[in-house]
Design a protein around this motif. Structure first.
Motif, PDB file in Angstrom:
ATOM      1  N   LYS A 247       0.818  -1.206   0.000  1.00 10.40           N
ATOM      2  CA  LYS A 247       0.000   0.000   0.000  1.00 10.40           C
ATOM      3  C   LYS A 247       0.856   1.262   0.000  1.00 10.40           C
ATOM      4  O   LYS A 247       0.346   2.362  -0.134  1.00 10.40           O
ATOM      5  CB  LYS A 247      -0.941  -0.006   1.204  1.00 10.40           C
ATOM      6  N   CYS A 248       2.172   1.089   0.156  1.00  8.78           N
ATOM      7  CA  CYS A 248       3.094   2.228   0.210  1.00  8.78           C
ATOM      8  C   CYS A 248       4.353   1.871  -0.590  1.00  8.78           C
ATOM      9  O   CYS A 248       5.441   1.744  -0.036  1.00  8.78           O
ATOM     10  CB  CYS A 248       3.431   2.532   1.666  1.00  8.78           C
ATOM     11  N   VAL A 249       4.182   1.727  -1.907  1.00 12.91           N
ATOM     12  CA  VAL A 249       5.272   1.221  -2.747  1.00 12.91           C
ATOM     13  C   VAL A 249       6.479   2.150  -2.811  1.00 12.91           C
ATOM     14  O   VAL A 249       7.583   1.717  -3.133  1.00 12.91           O
ATOM     15  CB  VAL A 249       4.782   0.878  -4.175  1.00 12.91           C
ATOM     16  N   ASP A 250       6.301   3.420  -2.505  1.00 11.43           N
ATOM     17  CA  ASP A 250       7.428   4.356  -2.481  1.00 11.43           C
ATOM     18  C   ASP A 250       8.007   4.512  -1.085  1.00 11.43           C
ATOM     19  O   ASP A 250       8.902   5.327  -0.865  1.00 11.43           O
ATOM     20  CB  ASP A 250       6.996   5.722  -3.024  1.00 11.43           C
ATOM     21  N   GLY A 251       7.509   3.732  -0.146  1.00 14.70           N
ATOM     22  CA  GLY A 251       7.959   3.810   1.235  1.00 14.70           C
ATOM     23  C   GLY A 251       9.210   2.977   1.477  1.00 14.70           C
ATOM     24  O   GLY A 251       9.884   2.536   0.536  1.00 14.70           O
ATOM     25  N   PRO A 252       9.510   2.730   2.736  1.00 11.43           N
ATOM     26  CA  PRO A 252      10.721   1.981   3.087  1.00 11.43           C
ATOM     27  C   PRO A 252      10.689   0.542   2.590  1.00 11.43           C
ATOM     28  O   PRO A 252       9.616  -0.051   2.441  1.00 11.43           O
ATOM     29  CB  PRO A 252      10.750   2.023   4.617  1.00 11.43           C
ATOM     30  N   VAL A 253      11.867   0.018   2.331  1.00  5.54           N
ATOM     31  CA  VAL A 253      12.043  -1.367   1.898  1.00  5.54           C
ATOM     32  C   VAL A 253      13.046  -2.019   2.837  1.00  5.54           C
ATOM     33  O   VAL A 253      14.088  -1.443   3.145  1.00  5.54           O
ATOM     34  CB  VAL A 253      12.579  -1.430   0.445  1.00  5.54           C
ATOM     35  N   VAL A 254      12.721  -3.207   3.310  1.00  4.76           N
ATOM     36  CA  VAL A 254      13.631  -3.980   4.148  1.00  4.76           C
ATOM     37  C   VAL A 254      14.352  -4.977   3.246  1.00  4.76           C
ATOM     38  O   VAL A 254      13.707  -5.680   2.463  1.00  4.76           O
ATOM     39  CB  VAL A 254      12.856  -4.734   5.258  1.00  4.76           C
ATOM     40  N   ALA A 255      15.676  -5.024   3.333  1.00  2.76           N
ATOM     41  CA  ALA A 255      16.467  -5.966   2.539  1.00  2.76           C
ATOM     42  C   ALA A 255      17.177  -6.929   3.479  1.00  2.76           C
ATOM     43  O   ALA A 255      17.836  -6.505   4.429  1.00  2.76           O
ATOM     44  CB  ALA A 255      17.482  -5.220   1.679  1.00  2.76           C
ATOM     45  N   VAL A 256      17.004  -8.219   3.223  1.00  2.72           N
ATOM     46  CA  VAL A 256      17.665  -9.259   4.016  1.00  2.72           C
ATOM     47  C   VAL A 256      18.245 -10.301   3.064  1.00  2.72           C
ATOM     48  O   VAL A 256      17.809 -10.420   1.923  1.00  2.72           O
ATOM     49  CB  VAL A 256      16.691  -9.949   5.008  1.00  2.72           C
ATOM     50  N   ARG A 257      19.208 -11.041   3.544  1.00  6.66           N
ATOM     51  CA  ARG A 257      19.739 -12.129   2.728  1.00  6.66           C
ATOM     52  C   ARG A 257      18.648 -13.182   2.555  1.00  6.66           C
ATOM     53  O   ARG A 257      17.909 -13.487   3.487  1.00  6.66           O
ATOM     54  CB  ARG A 257      20.962 -12.745   3.395  1.00  6.66           C
ATOM     55  N   ALA A 258      18.564 -13.731   1.352  1.00  4.95           N
ATOM     56  CA  ALA A 258      17.524 -14.711   1.050  1.00  4.95           C
ATOM     57  C   ALA A 258      17.593 -15.903   2.012  1.00  4.95           C
ATOM     58  O   ALA A 258      16.559 -16.398   2.470  1.00  4.95           O
ATOM     59  CB  ALA A 258      17.633 -15.174  -0.404  1.00  4.95           C
ATOM     60  N   HIS A 259      18.797 -16.345   2.350  1.00  8.42           N
ATOM     61  CA  HIS A 259      18.944 -17.470   3.282  1.00  8.42           C
ATOM     62  C   HIS A 259      18.357 -17.119   4.651  1.00  8.42           C
ATOM     63  O   HIS A 259      17.650 -17.927   5.264  1.00  8.42           O
ATOM     64  CB  HIS A 259      20.411 -17.867   3.416  1.00  8.42           C
ATOM     65  N   ALA A 260      18.624 -15.917   5.131  1.00  5.01           N
ATOM     66  CA  ALA A 260      18.103 -15.495   6.437  1.00  5.01           C
ATOM     67  C   ALA A 260      16.574 -15.440   6.407  1.00  5.01           C
ATOM     68  O   ALA A 260      15.917 -15.804   7.382  1.00  5.01           O
ATOM     69  CB  ALA A 260      18.679 -14.134   6.819  1.00  5.01           C
ATOM     70  N   TRP A 261      16.003 -15.010   5.285  1.00  2.29           N
ATOM     71  CA  TRP A 261      14.543 -14.969   5.152  1.00  2.29           C
ATOM     72  C   TRP A 261      13.952 -16.372   5.224  1.00  2.29           C
ATOM     73  O   TRP A 261      12.966 -16.608   5.905  1.00  2.29           O
ATOM     74  CB  TRP A 261      14.164 -14.283   3.844  1.00  2.29           C
ATOM     75  N   ARG A 262      14.590 -17.333   4.536  1.00  5.39           N
ATOM     76  CA  ARG A 262      14.097 -18.714   4.561  1.00  5.39           C
ATOM     77  C   ARG A 262      14.150 -19.279   5.983  1.00  5.39           C
ATOM     78  O   ARG A 262      13.217 -19.956   6.420  1.00  5.39           O
ATOM     79  CB  ARG A 262      14.887 -19.589   3.595  1.00  5.39           C
ATOM     80  N   VAL A 263      15.222 -18.997   6.711  1.00  7.89           N
ATOM     81  CA  VAL A 263      15.341 -19.459   8.105  1.00  7.89           C
ATOM     82  C   VAL A 263      14.240 -18.833   8.954  1.00  7.89           C
ATOM     83  O   VAL A 263      13.604 -19.504   9.774  1.00  7.89           O
ATOM     84  CB  VAL A 263      16.739 -19.127   8.671  1.00  7.89           C
ATOM     85  N   PHE A 264      13.973 -17.559   8.752  1.00 11.10           N
ATOM     86  CA  PHE A 264      12.923 -16.851   9.485  1.00 11.10           C
ATOM     87  C   PHE A 264      11.553 -17.472   9.210  1.00 11.10           C
ATOM     88  O   PHE A 264      10.790 -17.761  10.143  1.00 11.10           O
ATOM     89  CB  PHE A 264      12.935 -15.374   9.090  1.00 11.10           C
ATOM     90  N   ILE A 265      11.247 -17.738   7.943  1.00 15.10           N
ATOM     91  CA  ILE A 265       9.959 -18.320   7.581  1.00 15.10           C
ATOM     92  C   ILE A 265       9.819 -19.723   8.174  1.00 15.10           C
ATOM     93  O   ILE A 265       8.765 -20.084   8.708  1.00 15.10           O
ATOM     94  CB  ILE A 265       9.767 -18.346   6.050  1.00 15.10           C
ATOM     95  N   ARG A 266      10.890 -20.518   8.123  1.00 18.68           N
ATOM     96  CA  ARG A 266      10.836 -21.863   8.721  1.00 18.68           C
ATOM     97  C   ARG A 266      10.569 -21.783  10.220  1.00 18.68           C
ATOM     98  O   ARG A 266       9.845 -22.607  10.775  1.00 18.68           O
ATOM     99  CB  ARG A 266      12.130 -22.615   8.452  1.00 18.68           C
ATOM    100  N   ALA A 267      11.174 -20.803  10.876  1.00 21.04           N
ATOM    101  CA  ALA A 267      10.949 -20.634  12.315  1.00 21.04           C
ATOM    102  C   ALA A 267       9.491 -20.257  12.587  1.00 21.04           C
ATOM    103  O   ALA A 267       8.898 -20.741  13.551  1.00 21.04           O
ATOM    104  CB  ALA A 267      11.893 -19.577  12.877  1.00 21.04           C
TER     105      ALA A 267
END
Length: 67
Positions: free
Chosen positions: A38-58
């Motif tokens: 809803k705020c495409v010009d707003g802030p973006v969080v960037a993380v390593r893809a591996h860290a994201w996968r670990v987060f989702i699994r958790a």
């Protein structure tokens, strides 16, 4: 000069269906970007893809301590 392509954003499957929790993601190299759709010009969080996968699994395994 190298041509830089724009990220291809997609709605996360973890977004809610009520329309109030819209999360978009885009893979850029070895990183994942996350933003509020809803705020495409707003802030973006960037993380390593591996860290994201670990987060989702958790999250899926309910192993995160919330408190």
């Amino acid at each position: 000069m190298a041509v830089r392509s724009e990220p291809r954003w997609f709605k996360s499957s973890y977004s809610g269906g009520s329309g109030t929790e819209c999360v978009e993601c885009a893979y850029v190299g070895a990183r994942l970007r996350v933003r509020d759709s809803k705020c495409v010009d707003g802030p973006v969080v960037a993380v390593r893809a591996h860290a994201w996968r670990v987060f989702i699994r958790a999250l899926e395994g309910d192993t995160l301590a919330m408190g």
